[in-house]
Design a protein around this motif. Structure first.
Motif, short mmCIF file in Angstrom:
data_model
loop_
_atom_site.label_atom_id
_atom_site.label_comp_id
_atom_site.label_asym_id
_atom_site.label_seq_id
_atom_site.Cartn_x
_atom_site.Cartn_y
_atom_site.Cartn_z
N THR A 12 1.05 -1.05 0.31
CA THR A 12 -0.03 0.06 0.46
C THR A 12 0.53 1.40 0.04
N GLN B 270 -6.19 -0.78 -4.78
CA GLN B 270 -7.53 -1.59 -5.21
C GLN B 270 -6.56 -1.50 -6.75
N TYR C 235 -8.27 -6.77 2.33
CA TYR C 235 -7.25 -5.22 1.52
C TYR C 235 -8.04 -4.80 0.71
N PHE C 236 -8.70 -5.98 -0.53
CA PHE C 236 -8.77 -5.66 -1.60
C PHE C 236 -10.77 -5.74 -1.85
N GLU C 237 -11.18 -5.13 -2.32
CA GLU C 237 -12.49 -5.62 -3.59
C GLU C 237 -12.92 -5.72 -5.21
N TYR D 55 -11.80 -8.58 -8.04
CA TYR D 55 -9.79 -9.00 -7.30
C TYR D 55 -8.97 -8.42 -9.04
N ARG E 243 0.57 -2.71 -11.22
CA ARG E 243 -0.67 -1.82 -11.02
C ARG E 243 -0.87 -0.37 -12.30
#
Length: 127
Positions: free
Chosen positions: A60, A71, A96-98, A101, A124
């Motif tokens: 993060t 994310q 930590y993720f929505e 994924y 990313r």
């Protein structure tokens, strides 16, 4: 394309010949993060759950230093010294993720630097 080196003191400093992340165009390549606490460069205590949380905190921090968020990870690679921790990784990752994924690989490895049980790297998108 230009390359930009991403660095932050909120994640462990590189312990080898690599950068925490490199941005090329609109893509950020995140180097492997382990369970090192940035301030001490020591492995966090508390077992594999604490290690997994620390890895996500470190990822993060590097994502934020690159101007984005966790994310936005499109591909996450997870390296575990004990694949019986796979379920634990899934459970903690959901914190930590929505959805949707990221794409992901989880690999069992013999050992990792500093004796940690987990390391993760990723790719990313920069939005």
């Amino acid at each position: 394309m230009s390359r930009e080196i991403i660095a932050t003191d909120k994640a462990p400093q590189a312990i080898g010949t690599y950068s925490q992340a490199v941005k090329v165009g609109n893509t950020v390549y995140l180097s492997g993060q382990s369970a090192l606490v940035p301030e001490t460069m020591e492995v966090i205590e508390g077992g594999i759950e604490a290690e997994i949380h620390q890895v996500f905190k470190n990822l993060t921090a590097v994502c934020e230093a690159a101007g984005g968020s966790l994310q936005q990870i499109a591909k996450l690679n997870i390296f575990l010294t004990d694949l019986s921790n796979f379920t634990t990784v899934n459970s903690i990752m959901a914190q930590y993720f929505e959805q949707p994924y990221p794409a992901r690989a989880a690999l069992g490895v013999k050992e990792l630097p500093k004796g940690v049980g987990v390391e993760m790297d990723g790719v990313r998108e920069q939005v």
